[in-house]
Design a protein around this motif. Structure first.
Motif, short mmCIF file in Angstrom:
data_model
loop_
_atom_site.label_atom_id
_atom_site.label_comp_id
_atom_site.label_asym_id
_atom_site.label_seq_id
_atom_site.Cartn_x
_atom_site.Cartn_y
_atom_site.Cartn_z
N LYS A 23 -1.20 0.01 5.50
CA LYS A 23 -0.62 -0.85 4.47
C LYS A 23 0.20 -1.99 5.10
N ARG A 24 0.99 -1.65 6.12
CA ARG A 24 1.77 -2.70 6.78
C ARG A 24 0.87 -3.75 7.44
N LYS A 25 -0.19 -3.29 8.07
CA LYS A 25 -1.12 -4.24 8.69
C LYS A 25 -1.75 -5.15 7.64
N THR A 26 -2.06 -4.59 6.48
CA THR A 26 -2.65 -5.37 5.40
C THR A 26 -1.67 -6.43 4.88
N ALA A 27 -0.39 -6.06 4.79
CA ALA A 27 0.61 -6.96 4.20
C ALA A 27 1.12 -8.01 5.18
N ARG A 28 1.08 -7.72 6.45
CA ARG A 28 1.72 -8.58 7.45
C ARG A 28 1.18 -10.01 7.40
N ASP B 156 6.98 -1.37 -2.65
CA ASP B 156 5.61 -1.08 -3.11
C ASP B 156 5.40 0.43 -3.25
N MET B 157 4.78 0.80 -4.35
CA MET B 157 4.49 2.20 -4.62
C MET B 157 3.35 2.74 -3.74
N PRO B 158 3.33 4.06 -3.50
CA PRO B 158 2.37 4.61 -2.54
C PRO B 158 0.98 4.85 -3.07
N LEU B 159 0.77 4.71 -4.38
CA LEU B 159 -0.55 5.01 -4.93
C LEU B 159 -1.21 3.77 -5.52
N ASN B 160 -2.47 3.95 -5.85
CA ASN B 160 -3.40 2.91 -6.32
C ASN B 160 -3.93 2.06 -5.17
N VAL C 99 6.97 -1.48 -7.90
CA VAL C 99 5.85 -2.42 -7.97
C VAL C 99 4.60 -1.76 -7.39
N HIS C 100 3.50 -1.84 -8.12
CA HIS C 100 2.21 -1.37 -7.63
C HIS C 100 1.40 -2.58 -7.15
N VAL C 101 1.31 -2.75 -5.84
CA VAL C 101 0.58 -3.89 -5.27
C VAL C 101 -0.91 -3.59 -5.16
N ASN C 102 -1.27 -2.30 -4.98
CA ASN C 102 -2.68 -1.87 -4.99
C ASN C 102 -3.50 -2.39 -3.81
N THR D 27 -7.75 -4.44 -4.32
CA THR D 27 -7.20 -5.80 -4.37
C THR D 27 -7.75 -6.60 -5.55
N GLU D 28 -8.81 -6.10 -6.19
CA GLU D 28 -9.22 -6.78 -7.43
C GLU D 28 -8.21 -6.53 -8.55
N TRP D 29 -7.33 -5.54 -8.38
CA TRP D 29 -6.26 -5.29 -9.35
C TRP D 29 -5.05 -6.19 -9.08
N GLU D 30 -4.70 -6.33 -7.80
CA GLU D 30 -3.56 -7.18 -7.42
C GLU D 30 -3.70 -7.52 -5.95
N GLY D 31 -2.66 -7.42 -5.15
CA GLY D 31 -2.70 -7.78 -3.74
C GLY D 31 -1.35 -8.32 -3.32
N PHE D 32 -1.07 -8.29 -2.02
CA PHE D 32 0.27 -8.67 -1.56
C PHE D 32 0.57 -10.15 -1.83
N GLU D 33 -0.41 -11.02 -1.66
CA GLU D 33 -0.13 -12.44 -1.88
C GLU D 33 0.19 -12.72 -3.34
N THR D 34 -0.67 -12.27 -4.24
CA THR D 34 -0.44 -12.59 -5.65
C THR D 34 0.78 -11.85 -6.20
N ALA D 35 1.00 -10.62 -5.78
CA ALA D 35 2.15 -9.87 -6.28
C ALA D 35 3.46 -10.54 -5.87
N THR D 36 3.55 -10.95 -4.61
CA THR D 36 4.81 -11.55 -4.15
C THR D 36 5.01 -12.96 -4.69
N LEU D 37 3.93 -13.69 -4.94
CA LEU D 37 4.07 -14.99 -5.61
C LEU D 37 4.57 -14.80 -7.04
#
Length: 434
Positions: free
Chosen positions: A108-113, A90-94, A60-63, A68-78
């Motif tokens: 990335k972890r801080k962003t997702a937490r 989550d993939m390491p690129l994008n 999965v590319h969460v980006n 985040t205009e491509w995706e994001g942790f909230e919308t991807a996990t929903l």
């Protein structure tokens, strides 16, 4: 034995097959499986519903952060939860920065937490020059390391040359870490044409086969573990099958779009179908299904790679290459699988237990005592027509729009709690504690 929650169903898919039973949950784990279990709260599945383990999507590319205009942790996990997926990696690129050192992983972890509705793990990345960072990322808990053998599509995550890949796999073998590889040969690929036939010709099946041969030989020589991402060319299956017979530590995945769509149906303006490697001909699709049935292909994951509608505009030479399908993988695969005589037990193996095993999720991907109480309530004989406006990922661009699919996800549960979207229930996972 007392339980917090009991599921009762006429059909439950377990590692031993499909059965009528009850599943008792205590403290977020499966505590018992058997008839006549009871609890203060009982979830009775309908006669048309099947209890599946929560799916595991390791591609999965969460980006997020950075795009985040491509995706994001909230919308991807929903979107994942709406598709019966309870764990993603989550993939390491994008994302910016790419996850190629421990500092970027912590960003990335801080962003997702506190923002994830499913459990989330992370891959690290291999790029030229970051060989000294790999052990640190491994110790920090990534589940393996991704590299490209061809341009990745973003300049901040450059591809590796053969010598770089050899050195990386030798390094990873020293601490038994997994390399996951975008395997297309850079010297075989040519500039893309604006029409689909030209785009397909620019990334021929031979580009995959040549690169996969390189991966196999490097894994053979180093003793390292390698995984081939998003196989689209069935012509490479004999190479993979032979390597497995020889004891080379190699696995391979394919994706729902390669098992669903065919090149013959892609119009020259339909850039929502663009992905790399590309969707190939109908005969190739059937050979991929055979590879799944025979076990040469190990698992099926989404390669969810969304972007903005503007980046998908234009033609096949200029549009972004990636398909958004995180919410639709289960019905897409089930629609095609049932037509070929496969059972839900097969789909669960490909999309839950095999991906979980690949990354070492000991408590994920199966309904078994001791496992996390992650479930998907699935109605396999129900059907729907995909409406992009009803999808949960950020941008409503998908080649599945307007396509009828069999199977409806009615509920998704994470550690004994139903995912409703009202509050994030997910955890961030690290290698060794998952």
């Amino acid at each position: 034995m007392t339980f917090d929650l009991v599921f009762r169903a006429r059909r439950v898919v377990t590692p031993d097959g499909e059965t009528m039973t009850s599943v008792g949950v205590r403290d977020g784990r499966i505590a018992a499986i058997g008839p006549d279990l009871d609890a203060p709260r009982v979830v009775e599945l309908g006669d048309d519903e099947v209890l599946l383990p929560g799916l595991v999507d390791t591609h999965v590319h969460v980006n997020d952060p950075g795009r985040t205009e491509w995706e994001g942790f909230e919308t991807a996990t929903l979107a994942a939860a709406a598709g019966g997926v309870t764990t993603i990696v989550d993939m390491p690129l994008n994302s910016l920065p790419p996850t190629v050192d421990v500092a970027a992983l912590e960003v990335k972890r801080k962003t997702a937490r506190g923002r994830v509705h499913t459990d989330v793990g992370f891959w690290g990345g291999i790029i030229p020059g970051n060989l000294p960072d790999l052990r640190g990322l491994h110790d920090a808990g990534v589940f393996g390391f991704k590299c490209f053998l061809v341009h990745s599509g973003v300049d901040e995550f450059p591809h590796v040359e053969p010598a770089d890949f050899d050195a990386a796999l030798e390094e990873l073998a020293s601490f038994d870490a997994l390399a996951i590889v975008h395997a297309e040969d850079a010297h075989t690929i040519t500039d893309a044409a604006p029409d689909y036939a030209g785009f397909l010709a620019s990334r021929p099946g031979a580009a995959e086969t040549i690169a996969i041969q390189q991966v196999v030989e490097t894994a053979r020589r180093t003793g390292g573990r390698a995984h081939v991402l998003h196989l689209s060319n069935a012509g490479a299956l004999p190479v993979i099958a032979a390597a497995k017979r020889d004891g080379v530590q190699i696995t391979v995945e394919t994706c729902p779009h390669y098992l669903t769509f065919t090149a013959e149906e892609v119009a020259d303006t339909a850039t929502q179908f663009k992905c790399c490697p590309p969707i190939r001909e109908a005969a190739n699709r059937e050979l991929l299904w055979r590879g799944l049935a025979e076990g040469t292909i190990d698992l099926v994951v989404s390669d969810h790679s969304p972007c903005t509608p503007e980046l998908k505009a234009g033609d096949f030479a200029t549009a972004w290459g990636g398909i958004a399908s995180l919410q639709l993988g289960l019905p897409a695969v089930w629609t095609q699988a049932r037509q070929r005589g496969h059972a839900l037990t097969d789909v669960v193996r490909w999309m839950a237990s095999a991906p979980a095993d690949q990354v070492g999720f000991a408590h994920k991907g199966r309904i078994a005592v001791g496992g996390d109480a992650d479930f998907c309530v699935f109605a396999p004989d129900d059907a729907f027509v995909v409406d992009r406006a009803k999808l949960r990922h950020r941008n409503p661009v998908t080649p599945y729009h307007g396509r009828p699919l069999a199977g409806v996800v009615r509920q998704t549960w994470l550690r004994g709690q139903e995912i409703t979207g009202t509050e994030p229930l997910g955890r961030l996972l690290s290698r060794g504690d998952a």
